[in-house]
Each structure stands twice: as C-alpha cells, then as structure tokens.
Design a protein around this motif. Sequence first.
Motif, PDB file in Angstrom:
ATOM      1  N   LYS A 215       0.857  -1.180   0.000  1.00 16.78           N
ATOM      2  CA  LYS A 215       0.000   0.000   0.000  1.00 16.78           C
ATOM      3  C   LYS A 215       0.894   1.231   0.000  1.00 16.78           C
ATOM      4  O   LYS A 215       1.797   1.363   0.831  1.00 16.78           O
ATOM      5  CB  LYS A 215      -0.894   0.021   1.244  1.00 16.78           C
ATOM      6  N   CYS A 216       0.653   2.133  -0.944  1.00 18.69           N
ATOM      7  CA  CYS A 216       1.511   3.312  -1.106  1.00 18.69           C
ATOM      8  C   CYS A 216       0.940   4.547  -0.420  1.00 18.69           C
ATOM      9  O   CYS A 216      -0.258   4.635  -0.157  1.00 18.69           O
ATOM     10  CB  CYS A 216       1.688   3.632  -2.595  1.00 18.69           C
ATOM     11  N   PHE A 217       1.816   5.509  -0.184  1.00 17.73           N
ATOM     12  CA  PHE A 217       1.363   6.825   0.230  1.00 17.73           C
ATOM     13  C   PHE A 217       0.624   7.469  -0.952  1.00 17.73           C
ATOM     14  O   PHE A 217       0.862   7.100  -2.106  1.00 17.73           O
ATOM     15  CB  PHE A 217       2.551   7.689   0.658  1.00 17.73           C
ATOM     16  N   PRO A 218      -0.273   8.413  -0.680  1.00 20.06           N
ATOM     17  CA  PRO A 218      -1.061   9.029  -1.751  1.00 20.06           C
ATOM     18  C   PRO A 218      -0.198   9.544  -2.901  1.00 20.06           C
ATOM     19  O   PRO A 218       0.806  10.223  -2.677  1.00 20.06           O
ATOM     20  CB  PRO A 218      -1.773  10.184  -1.029  1.00 20.06           C
ATOM     21  N   GLY A 219      -0.591   9.179  -4.106  1.00 19.81           N
ATOM     22  CA  GLY A 219       0.092   9.654  -5.309  1.00 19.81           C
ATOM     23  C   GLY A 219       1.377   8.929  -5.654  1.00 19.81           C
ATOM     24  O   GLY A 219       2.026   9.249  -6.655  1.00 19.81           O
ATOM     25  N   LYS A 220       1.778   7.936  -4.851  1.00 20.59           N
ATOM     26  CA  LYS A 220       3.073   7.280  -5.034  1.00 20.59           C
ATOM     27  C   LYS A 220       3.001   5.948  -5.792  1.00 20.59           C
ATOM     28  O   LYS A 220       4.046   5.348  -6.062  1.00 20.59           O
ATOM     29  CB  LYS A 220       3.716   7.032  -3.661  1.00 20.59           C
ATOM     30  N   TYR A 221       1.793   5.511  -6.145  1.00 15.42           N
ATOM     31  CA  TYR A 221       1.687   4.199  -6.794  1.00 15.42           C
ATOM     32  C   TYR A 221       2.469   4.123  -8.112  1.00 15.42           C
ATOM     33  O   TYR A 221       3.182   3.129  -8.340  1.00 15.42           O
ATOM     34  CB  TYR A 221       0.217   3.845  -7.016  1.00 15.42           C
ATOM     35  N   PRO A 222       2.380   5.119  -8.978  1.00 15.78           N
ATOM     36  CA  PRO A 222       3.172   5.054 -10.219  1.00 15.78           C
ATOM     37  C   PRO A 222       4.677   4.931  -9.957  1.00 15.78           C
ATOM     38  O   PRO A 222       5.381   4.231 -10.695  1.00 15.78           O
ATOM     39  CB  PRO A 222       2.834   6.372 -10.930  1.00 15.78           C
ATOM     40  N   ALA A 223       5.157   5.585  -8.910  1.00 16.37           N
ATOM     41  CA  ALA A 223       6.582   5.500  -8.575  1.00 16.37           C
ATOM     42  C   ALA A 223       6.953   4.092  -8.131  1.00 16.37           C
ATOM     43  O   ALA A 223       8.047   3.593  -8.435  1.00 16.37           O
ATOM     44  CB  ALA A 223       6.928   6.514  -7.483  1.00 16.37           C
ATOM     45  N   LEU A 224       6.042   3.436  -7.409  1.00 15.36           N
ATOM     46  CA  LEU A 224       6.300   2.060  -6.992  1.00 15.36           C
ATOM     47  C   LEU A 224       6.394   1.138  -8.204  1.00 15.36           C
ATOM     48  O   LEU A 224       7.315   0.317  -8.300  1.00 15.36           O
ATOM     49  CB  LEU A 224       5.179   1.578  -6.064  1.00 15.36           C
ATOM     50  N   ILE A 225       5.453   1.279  -9.123  1.00 16.97           N
ATOM     51  CA  ILE A 225       5.460   0.433 -10.329  1.00 16.97           C
ATOM     52  C   ILE A 225       6.739   0.663 -11.122  1.00 16.97           C
ATOM     53  O   ILE A 225       7.364  -0.293 -11.611  1.00 16.97           O
ATOM     54  CB  ILE A 225       4.223   0.723 -11.199  1.00 16.97           C
ATOM     55  N   GLN A 226       7.158   1.921 -11.247  1.00 20.53           N
ATOM     56  CA  GLN A 226       8.375   2.230 -11.993  1.00 20.53           C
ATOM     57  C   GLN A 226       9.597   1.614 -11.316  1.00 20.53           C
ATOM     58  O   GLN A 226      10.498   1.081 -11.975  1.00 20.53           O
ATOM     59  CB  GLN A 226       8.550   3.750 -12.109  1.00 20.53           C
ATOM     60  N   ARG A 227       9.625   1.659  -9.992  1.00 24.36           N
ATOM     61  CA  ARG A 227      10.763   1.094  -9.258  1.00 24.36           C
ATOM     62  C   ARG A 227      10.831  -0.423  -9.425  1.00 24.36           C
ATOM     63  O   ARG A 227      11.908  -0.990  -9.585  1.00 24.36           O
ATOM     64  CB  ARG A 227      10.678   1.475  -7.780  1.00 24.36           C
ATOM     65  N   PHE A 228       9.683  -1.060  -9.415  1.00 22.94           N
ATOM     66  CA  PHE A 228       9.667  -2.501  -9.670  1.00 22.94           C
ATOM     67  C   PHE A 228      10.111  -2.797 -11.103  1.00 22.94           C
ATOM     68  O   PHE A 228      10.923  -3.706 -11.335  1.00 22.94           O
ATOM     69  CB  PHE A 228       8.262  -3.072  -9.428  1.00 22.94           C
ATOM     70  N   LYS A 229       9.571  -2.057 -12.048  1.00 23.83           N
ATOM     71  CA  LYS A 229       9.876  -2.300 -13.460  1.00 23.83           C
ATOM     72  C   LYS A 229      11.364  -2.113 -13.756  1.00 23.83           C
ATOM     73  O   LYS A 229      11.997  -2.948 -14.423  1.00 23.83           O
ATOM     74  CB  LYS A 229       9.054  -1.364 -14.350  1.00 23.83           C
ATOM     75  N   ASP A 230      11.932  -1.010 -13.279  1.00 18.41           N
ATOM     76  CA  ASP A 230      13.310  -0.658 -13.618  1.00 18.41           C
ATOM     77  C   ASP A 230      14.353  -1.402 -12.788  1.00 18.41           C
ATOM     78  O   ASP A 230      15.485  -1.578 -13.245  1.00 18.41           O
ATOM     79  CB  ASP A 230      13.519   0.848 -13.448  1.00 18.41           C
TER      80      ASP A 230
END
Length: 219
Positions: free
Chosen positions: A124-139
């Motif tokens: 579960k991410c902090f508000p607005g941080k979900y795209p950053a999590l996906i990018q970190r996993f992807k990269d």
Amino acid sequence: MALYELRIYRCHPGKLEELLNRFRQHTVALFEKHGMENVGYWIPSEEKEQTLYYVLRHTDKAACEASWSAFEADPDWQEVVKKSNGKIVSEITSHKMTLNTTLSPAPKWSAAPAPRLFEMRIYKCFPGKYPALIQRFKDHALSLFEKHGMTNIAYFDTEDGTLLYFRTHPDAETAAKSFKAFRSDPQWLQVVEDSEREGKIVDNMTGLFLIPVDFSSVQ
C-alpha cells in the motif's frame, strides 16, 4: 481485460481440512461449471493458521458477478452446504485484481520440476506514489529479485489501489538468504535512496509464505 479474484477463507478452529475436502470433492468442479477458472490454491506454510487462499480468473467483472450468482443458486452446491457438518468458514475476504502488464505481461504459474514455496506480498503506497512504486519494480526490483534467486510469478493491481504479487523460492531457508542478499545489495540501496528523495513510497507492506494444496493446478 480479465478480472482475477483473490479469495481468503478463514476457518473456524479445526475446520480447515473439512474445507479442503469440500473444495477437493465439489467446489473446484462447480467453479469450472459456472465459468470460473481455477488458477491456484494455497494454505499458509505456518500450519497454525486455518486459512485457504485461492485465485480465480474471470472474463470480466460482469462475468464474475454472473458466475457467482449461478454458483450460489446451483442445487448441487446448495446440497453440498446442507450436508456440511456445521459452519466451516468464519470470514471471507475478496480482492478483485487486474494483471499489471507492465510488470508481468505473462504470469508464470506453470508448475516447476521441484516443489516451490510461494510468497504473496501486498504493498500500500502513500497518496500519489503508486506510479513511482510500479516504476521502481519495473526498472530495478524485478531484475534484482531474479538476481538473488527469487522467481517473479504474477503482479496485480487491486481495486483498492494496492500492488499484490506472487513470487517463489525453493524453500524457506533459501527465501531468507535471498531476501537478506537483496536488501543489502548496493544497487538496491542506491535505488531506494534515489527513489525516495521526495519522500517514502510504501506506507505498508504485508507478506505471507504459502504452499500449494494437492488439488491446485499450480504447484
């Protein structure tokens, strides 16, 4: 896009084996009869927890709702419930999910030649941080998991805005060693530092080790 469903059945004390027998003998086949694809069934590796975890695949949300309605109204299912020895399940939780095709365009459910220990994690991410999590996993995270002996299986976006994924390990001892190596990897430490310069990404993470039951197509 296909809709996946993670369902968690918490049993009354001592009722897990009765639940598994009911699934083994009746429920799995009735799900298929009503258009629900059985993906996998697991129980926690810690035997003290009387819980069944399983994943179904539906064509879409409408098909999911229609299938459950037909299943619950099926006379065969109603007869199974009638013959049950009292209440088996104390609580049911359902997570509706769609495959995150950025992280896992093709889930790797197929059985391995040796037994696997599954690990399910929910972020579960902090508000607005979900795209950053996906990018970190992807990269970074996905390749680093594999580098340290962890196998990525499937990644899902849930309806409540969390990331839920499955990965596997040969066994619990190897899992502990792999995660320790991953957490101390200089590349990962740098990734965390760089990605969190403007604040933390993950608010909460839960994880659980699971083992497949005998009637699960995923082993």
